[in-house]
Enzyme design. Structure first.
Site, short mmCIF file in Angstrom:
data_model
loop_
_atom_site.label_atom_id
_atom_site.label_comp_id
_atom_site.label_asym_id
_atom_site.label_seq_id
_atom_site.Cartn_x
_atom_site.Cartn_y
_atom_site.Cartn_z
CB VAL A 169 -0.93 0.04 1.24
CG1 VAL A 169 -1.88 1.23 1.16
CG2 VAL A 169 -1.71 -1.27 1.36
CB VAL A 184 -5.38 4.57 0.29
CG1 VAL A 184 -4.81 3.17 0.53
CG2 VAL A 184 -5.43 5.36 1.60
CD GLU A 212 0.59 1.55 6.29
OE1 GLU A 212 0.63 2.39 7.20
OE2 GLU A 212 -0.47 1.00 5.91
CG ASP A 285 -10.21 3.81 9.09
OD1 ASP A 285 -11.23 4.07 9.75
OD2 ASP A 285 -9.97 4.33 7.99
CB ILE A 297 -4.62 1.02 8.09
CG1 ILE A 297 -6.15 1.08 8.13
CG2 ILE A 297 -4.11 -0.40 8.25
CD1 ILE A 297 -6.80 0.48 6.91
NE ARG A 302 -11.16 13.67 8.64
CZ ARG A 302 -9.96 13.57 8.05
NH1 ARG A 302 -8.99 14.40 8.40
NH2 ARG A 302 -9.74 12.66 7.13
#
Length: 392
Positions: A169, A184, A212, A285, A297, A302
């Site tokens: 990723v 992403v 990642e 997440d 991840i 917020r």
């Protein structure tokens, strides 16, 4: 009208207090990683209105007669604590008015200093940027809950990736906000990698990127918390996130049975943010892999897409809730009529309606976000039925 809104277990006002204004609209300035279409960005300004109880800056197309009719059908009186805009100029004017009145603004996304001074932010702007910067994720997890990752300057990215094995990723490491999985880049093969490099070149950035390991995921949670000095840290709840194979957000459902280690990991991250000075709602997440390990991840200090759904959870009938968002592929008239039918039937709870007919003489599809609720089988049946109805 019922006293539905008076039963809310949590509001932004309880967290942020008086003289605070909320805006969830992404800035009008260019952002290479947040590709939210203009009308979508305008519609989302109303998504948190029902949990706010503080002034919210809304687009005019979200508070017309159709919205009021939907709220009435749900037994709710549309809150009046909002300030409207219709374009970039009037939006920036609302920001300046709040600043000149000495109010603080809780921003969902950062804005350039030419529009509002950093001192107007409810959360210190420098801290807010750092908390939501993917490159600094290890700072807020204290090095825990992380997949294998490297931080690489864009000039060395292509050479470094020769030592990585698919899938992996790529994430931007600059200060631009991202949302919904946009920005992403998941690479399963050479073709995906070339698409990622093409997008990075289009962004014309000189920043760092994160690479990642791809986590083989058994479950994808967004766990959410709230903090104020008066209440301490509260666990709001968690949603199960639905994303496609490339990580793009497609919605979520309320999670009623969340592993203890997931809740504990999220609380630990929230404690780290609070210790640094954060105040408010945050959602993280967290993935659980096939061995039961928890990985962080993405950290969103917020409000999140499912925040309203989690806060409304105990107030909605049924034991299953599913976040629902759509724009009209049929006529706006037919789209609205079908939504009103579902709301009147008591199985679809309205959060925001964006009336495309507000734009006279233009062809703008209407948009809607809400919450399906009830029995799981019944919810899925009506959700799929709406998808079939709304096909172009």
């Amino acid at each position: 009208m019922t006293n539905f809104l008076s039963k809310r277990p949590l509001t932004m006002h309880q967290l942020y207090g008086d003289h605070v204004v909320f805006t969830s609209r992404p800035s009008y300035e260019k952002n290479p990683w947040l590709t939210t279409e203009e009308h979508q960005a305008n519609m989302l300004t109303a998504r948190e209105l029902l949990i706010a109880d503080i002034p919210v800056i809304l687009h005019e197309a979200t508070i017309g007669d159709k919205t009021r009719t939907l709220m009435t059908a749900a037994g709710i009186e549309l809150p009046s604590n909002y300030r409207t805009f219709k374009d970039a100029d009037s939006y920036h004017q609302r920001l300046r008015e709040a600043e000149e009145a000495g109010e603080k603004i809780f921003f969902q996304y950062t804005h350039n200093e030419e529009y509002v001074k950093p001192s107007t932010y409810y959360v210190n702007k420098e801290l807010f940027v750092a908390l939501n910067n993917k490159m600094k994720l290890a700072d807020w997890t204290k090095g825990k809950f992380l997949p294998k990752r490297d931080v690489i300057h864009v000039s060395k990215l292509e050479a470094t990736l020769k030592d990585w094995h698919y899938p992996y990723v790529i994430k931007p490491g600059d200060d631009h906000p991202t949302a919904g999985g946009y920005g992403v880049m998941i690479c399963y093969n050479d073709q995906d990698r070339e698409k990622a490099f093409s997008r990075i070149q289009e962004a014309e950035t000189d920043s760092d990127f994160i690479v990642e390991d791809y986590i083989k995921t058994e479950q994808n949670y967004c766990v959410q918390y709230a903090y104020s000095e008066a209440t301490g840290i509260q666990y709001i709840g968690a949603s199960i996130q639905d994303t496609n194979e490339y990580g793009k957000y497609r919605g979520n459902t309320t999670a009623h049975h969340v592993p203890d280690q997931v809740i504990a990991a999220g609380r630990e991250i929230m404690e780290n943010g609070v210790a640094a000075g954060y105040r408010g709602i945050a959602g993280f997440d967290l993935l659980v892999d096939d061995k039961g390990a928890v990985y962080a991840i993405d950290l969103n200090f917020r409000q999140n897409g499912s925040t309203s759904m989690l806060i409304m959870d105990e107030l909605l009938e049924g034991d299953y809730e599913k976040f629902f968002g759509a724009y009209a592929n049929v006529s706006n008239e037919a789209f609205y009529a079908r939504i009103l039918e579902e709301v009147t039937a008591g199985r679809l709870f309205p959060l925001a309606y964006y009336d495309g007919d507000y734009y006279e003489g233009q062809s703008v599809p209407s948009r809607f976000v809400g919450i399906w609720h009830g029995d799981k089988q019944d919810v899925e049946k009506h959700d799929q039925s709406f998808v079939e109805f709304n096909r172009p």
